[in-house]
Design a protein around this motif. Sequence first.
Motif, PDB file in Angstrom:
ATOM      1  N   SER A 114      20.089  -3.415  18.680  1.00 34.65           N
ATOM      2  CA  SER A 114      18.745  -3.723  18.551  1.00 34.65           C
ATOM      3  C   SER A 114      18.224  -3.694  19.758  1.00 34.65           C
ATOM      4  O   SER A 114      18.833  -3.987  20.923  1.00 34.65           O
ATOM      5  N   VAL A 115      16.790  -2.891  19.998  1.00 36.84           N
ATOM      6  CA  VAL A 115      16.339  -2.501  21.023  1.00 36.84           C
ATOM      7  C   VAL A 115      14.941  -3.330  21.189  1.00 36.84           C
ATOM      8  O   VAL A 115      14.383  -3.283  20.281  1.00 36.84           O
ATOM      9  N   SER A 116      14.754  -3.954  22.158  1.00 35.97           N
ATOM     10  CA  SER A 116      13.480  -4.638  22.541  1.00 35.97           C
ATOM     11  C   SER A 116      12.691  -3.871  23.574  1.00 35.97           C
ATOM     12  O   SER A 116      13.030  -3.338  24.688  1.00 35.97           O
ATOM     13  N   LYS A 155       9.898  -3.944  26.607  1.00 38.12           N
ATOM     14  CA  LYS A 155       9.249  -4.846  27.245  1.00 38.12           C
ATOM     15  C   LYS A 155       8.045  -4.097  28.247  1.00 38.12           C
ATOM     16  O   LYS A 155       8.702  -3.252  28.834  1.00 38.12           O
ATOM     17  N   SER A 181      14.946  -1.854  26.453  1.00 44.81           N
ATOM     18  CA  SER A 181      16.351  -2.387  26.720  1.00 44.81           C
ATOM     19  C   SER A 181      17.192  -3.028  25.475  1.00 44.81           C
ATOM     20  O   SER A 181      16.693  -3.379  24.415  1.00 44.81           O
ATOM     21  N   CYS A 182      18.353  -2.749  25.528  1.00 47.78           N
ATOM     22  CA  CYS A 182      19.467  -3.094  24.628  1.00 47.78           C
ATOM     23  C   CYS A 182      19.625  -4.431  24.352  1.00 47.78           C
ATOM     24  O   CYS A 182      19.812  -5.111  25.391  1.00 47.78           O
ATOM     25  N   ASP A 183      19.376  -5.095  23.224  1.00 45.99           N
ATOM     26  CA  ASP A 183      19.620  -6.602  23.235  1.00 45.99           C
ATOM     27  C   ASP A 183      21.342  -6.810  22.950  1.00 45.99           C
ATOM     28  O   ASP A 183      21.583  -7.945  23.106  1.00 45.99           O
ATOM     29  N   ASP A 184      22.003  -5.949  22.643  1.00 48.96           N
ATOM     30  CA  ASP A 184      23.457  -5.990  22.526  1.00 48.96           C
ATOM     31  C   ASP A 184      24.300  -5.799  23.649  1.00 48.96           C
ATOM     32  O   ASP A 184      25.445  -5.805  23.537  1.00 48.96           O
ATOM     33  N   TYR A 185      23.481  -5.794  24.988  1.00 48.28           N
ATOM     34  CA  TYR A 185      24.356  -5.561  26.220  1.00 48.28           C
ATOM     35  C   TYR A 185      25.486  -6.770  26.373  1.00 48.28           C
ATOM     36  O   TYR A 185      24.736  -7.860  26.333  1.00 48.28           O
ATOM     37  N   GLU A 186      26.676  -6.422  26.711  1.00 50.22           N
ATOM     38  CA  GLU A 186      27.406  -7.425  27.041  1.00 50.22           C
ATOM     39  C   GLU A 186      28.456  -6.941  28.293  1.00 50.22           C
ATOM     40  O   GLU A 186      28.954  -5.742  28.096  1.00 50.22           O
TER      41      GLU A 186
END
Length: 64
Positions: free
Chosen positions: A39-41, A43, A54-59
């Motif tokens: 998922s990319v949002s 901004k 930015s990647c929403d799945d970043y960990e």
Amino acid sequence: MAKVICNIGNCKHRLRKPSRTYKRRDGKRCYGCELHAISVSLKFDPDLDVCIASCDDYEPIEED
């Protein structure tokens, strides 16, 4: 299906082997993402008048 190129150095989902096919303009290596769907949002930064994805799945990698 799209190819995802990851620029985040400490993401746990980034592949550890560099891509043989793709390189950045400055010659640095590109890395893929091991997730099948991300998922990319977008901004918006009003000061710079740009839109940043930015990647929403970043960990981050957990360091011991």
